[in-house]
Design an enzyme around this catalytic site. Structure first.
Site, mmCIF file in Angstrom:
data_model
loop_
_atom_site.group_PDB
_atom_site.id
_atom_site.type_symbol
_atom_site.label_atom_id
_atom_site.label_comp_id
_atom_site.label_asym_id
_atom_site.label_seq_id
_atom_site.Cartn_x
_atom_site.Cartn_y
_atom_site.Cartn_z
ATOM 1 N N ASP A 163 -12.385 -8.810 4.423
ATOM 2 C CA ASP A 163 -13.674 -8.806 3.713
ATOM 3 C C ASP A 163 -14.267 -10.212 3.701
ATOM 4 O O ASP A 163 -15.470 -10.398 3.885
ATOM 5 C CB ASP A 163 -13.500 -8.336 2.257
ATOM 6 C CG ASP A 163 -13.774 -6.849 2.102
ATOM 7 O OD1 ASP A 163 -13.524 -6.107 3.073
ATOM 8 O OD2 ASP A 163 -14.242 -6.429 1.023
ATOM 9 N N TYR A 215 0.818 -1.213 0.000
ATOM 10 C CA TYR A 215 0.000 0.000 0.000
ATOM 11 C C TYR A 215 0.855 1.268 0.000
ATOM 12 O O TYR A 215 0.411 2.316 -0.450
ATOM 13 C CB TYR A 215 -0.894 0.035 1.249
ATOM 14 C CG TYR A 215 -2.227 -0.663 1.089
ATOM 15 C CD1 TYR A 215 -2.297 -2.000 0.738
ATOM 16 C CD2 TYR A 215 -3.420 0.024 1.308
ATOM 17 C CE1 TYR A 215 -3.511 -2.637 0.610
ATOM 18 C CE2 TYR A 215 -4.640 -0.601 1.188
ATOM 19 C CZ TYR A 215 -4.683 -1.939 0.837
ATOM 20 O OH TYR A 215 -5.894 -2.561 0.712
ATOM 21 N N ASP A 251 -3.131 -18.222 0.430
ATOM 22 C CA ASP A 251 -4.138 -18.895 -0.411
ATOM 23 C C ASP A 251 -4.851 -19.984 0.399
ATOM 24 O O ASP A 251 -6.071 -20.135 0.336
ATOM 25 C CB ASP A 251 -3.524 -19.460 -1.710
ATOM 26 C CG ASP A 251 -2.178 -20.137 -1.507
ATOM 27 O OD1 ASP A 251 -1.654 -20.123 -0.373
ATOM 28 O OD2 ASP A 251 -1.650 -20.707 -2.481
ATOM 29 N N ASP A 282 -6.425 -6.862 4.087
ATOM 30 C CA ASP A 282 -7.548 -6.214 3.406
ATOM 31 C C ASP A 282 -8.467 -7.267 2.807
ATOM 32 O O ASP A 282 -9.688 -7.237 2.992
ATOM 33 C CB ASP A 282 -7.009 -5.288 2.306
ATOM 34 C CG ASP A 282 -8.127 -4.607 1.551
ATOM 35 O OD1 ASP A 282 -9.067 -4.129 2.214
ATOM 36 O OD2 ASP A 282 -8.077 -4.564 0.307
ATOM 37 N N LYS A 291 2.990 -15.316 2.396
ATOM 38 C CA LYS A 291 3.177 -16.039 1.126
ATOM 39 C C LYS A 291 4.676 -16.303 0.985
ATOM 40 O O LYS A 291 5.324 -15.834 0.041
ATOM 41 C CB LYS A 291 2.609 -15.180 -0.019
ATOM 42 C CG LYS A 291 2.570 -15.859 -1.384
ATOM 43 C CD LYS A 291 1.542 -16.950 -1.496
ATOM 44 C CE LYS A 291 1.668 -17.679 -2.821
ATOM 45 N NZ LYS A 291 0.842 -18.894 -2.903
HETATM 46 C C1 IPM Z 1 -10.362 -1.087 3.982
HETATM 47 C C2 IPM Z 1 -10.602 -0.491 2.622
HETATM 48 C C3 IPM Z 1 -9.433 0.412 2.263
HETATM 49 C C4 IPM Z 1 -8.181 -0.448 2.243
HETATM 50 C C5 IPM Z 1 -9.608 1.174 0.926
HETATM 51 C C6 IPM Z 1 -10.879 1.990 0.903
HETATM 52 C C7 IPM Z 1 -8.416 2.030 0.609
HETATM 53 O O1 IPM Z 1 -10.812 -1.482 1.683
HETATM 54 O O2 IPM Z 1 -10.239 -0.308 4.961
HETATM 55 O O3 IPM Z 1 -10.295 -2.306 4.094
HETATM 56 O O4 IPM Z 1 -7.879 -1.084 1.231
HETATM 57 O O5 IPM Z 1 -7.490 -0.464 3.273
HETATM 58 MG MG MG Z 2 -10.934 -3.434 2.507
#
Ligand code: IPM
Ligand code: MG
Length: 361
Positions: free
Chosen positions: A251, A142, A223, A247, A191
């Site tokens: 999710d 990042y 993975d 990240d 990884k």
């Molecule tokens: C998160 C989001 C952010 C990230 C984006 C919006 C930049 O997806 O906080 O997980 O990738 O960190």
């Molecule tokens: Mg995110």
């Protein structure tokens, strides 16, 4: 005690969900006799519109002089054409870096009431799951060098990942400390069969683990981890991982709870200063409709009370209230299923507020 909170509602559903979380804090202030002051600042697309940059200097200053930061979400299709530096998301990355918020804590566990909303088969989630993702937040790909250039095949672009010893050490310590207060298992996800950064990561995590003999450490390739989250989420306690992998995995973990609208997060620096935000994005498709799930943001302010202000009783009061509301069958659209009671964003916030007092009696 007085607590000064910077509120950065941002874009999309950000203003709606932060508004509910602020109402919750006001009520907590009344019940427990604390004074919370709120000052709003601009970040993301709305800052691009009003100030031509995604993170104005006055927002950074506001956050630095506050005791904690509450953030909604940033981004949306309106700003998708802007170049990298000017994108709303860049504002979020910059505030994380400016405030040195290197430790992102994302707890994902299953509320029994939301079992039906979990996409996994019943036999897989029969024992539930309770995972805490500890994601490194101010390093890795990042924040590495990136750019575009021309090569013999035409245009090319690159992003680079680098991690140093200090960055890995401090996030590893956060993970081990977190595990100590939980089930004492750290799964470090990397990884290492491909990436040099992962090999260094593994080596340093191993050496830090020597200081935590009471915590079990195991390693998992990313993975495989993505797969294990689906077939056996129960095995995890604390997942320690890099910015990018965290990240993605967060999710994935969030949707196991029933909806990404349920997952709170804390982004911490040293000395308990923190920024609190839902793990979800700005959801432009449902913005302004009063249908977003405010619980991730409400649970994020519970984390604020616990981590930044050391107000555990108050935090638990919010968490208990959320549980009661879900047990009573109230659901926003994202977690609605037949036989439950559909409510909108504001109604969900009011229900949590109503139960705060009941839970504190
Ligand atoms: C998160 C989001 C952010 C990230 C984006 C919006 C930049 O997806 O906080 O997980 O990738 O960190
Ligand atoms: Mg995110």
């Amino acid at each position: 005690m007085t607590y000064n909170i910077a509120v950065l509602p941002g874009d999309g559903i950000g203003p709606e969900v932060t508004n509910q979380a602020v109402q919750i804090l006001k009520e907590i202030g009344k019940i427990f006799n604390h004074k919370f002051n709120f000052t709003e600042g601009l970040i993301g697309g709305i800052a691009c519109d009003k100030k031509q940059i995604p993170l104005p200097l006055e927002t950074i200053e506001l956050c630095k002089k506050s005791d904690a930061v509450l953030l909604g979400a940033v981004g949306g299709p309106k700003w998708d054409k802007l170049d990298g530096e000017n994108r709303p998301e860049t504002g979020l990355l910059k505030i994380r870096k400016e405030l040195n918020l290197y430790a992102n804590i994302r707890p994902a566990f299953m509320y029994t009431a939301l079992k039906k909303a979990c996409p996994l088969k019943n036999e897989i989630i029969k024992d539930g799951f309770n995972i805490c993702i500890v994601r490194e937040l101010t390093g890795g790909i990042y924040f590495g060098n990136r750019g575009e250039l021309y090569c013999k095949h035409g245009k090319a672009a690159y992003d680079t990942e680098s991690y140093n010893e200090k960055e890995i050490t401090r996030i590893a310590k956060t993970a081990f400390e977190t595990a100590r207060k939980r089930n004492k298992i750290v799964t470090s996800v990397d990884k290492m069969n491909v990436l040099a950064t992962s090999r260094l990561w593994r080596k340093i995590v191993e050496s830090i683990s020597n200081d935590y003999p009471d915590v079990t450490l195991n390693h998992m390739l990313v993975d495989n981890a993505a797969m294990q989250l689906i077939c056996n989420p129960h095995q995890f306690d604390v997942i320690l991982t890099s910015n990018m992998f965290g990240d993605i995995l967060s999710d994935e973990a969030s949707v196991l709870t029933g909806s990404i609208g349920m997952l709170p997060s804390a982004s911490l620096s040293d000395e308990s200063f923190g920024l609190y935000e839902p793990s979800h994005g700005s959801a432009p498709d449902i913005a302004g409709k009063n249908i977003a799930n405010p619980l991730a943001t409400i649970l994020s302010v519970a984390m604020m009370l616990k981590y930044s202000f050391n107000l555990s009783k108050e935090a638990e009061c919010i968490e208990a209230s959320v549980k009661t509301v879900l047990d009573e069958g109230y659901r926003t659209k994202d977690v609605y299923s037949e036989g439950t009671k559909l409510v909108n964003t504001e109604e969900m916030g009011s229900l949590v507020i109503k139960n705060l007092r009941t839970n504190n009696l």
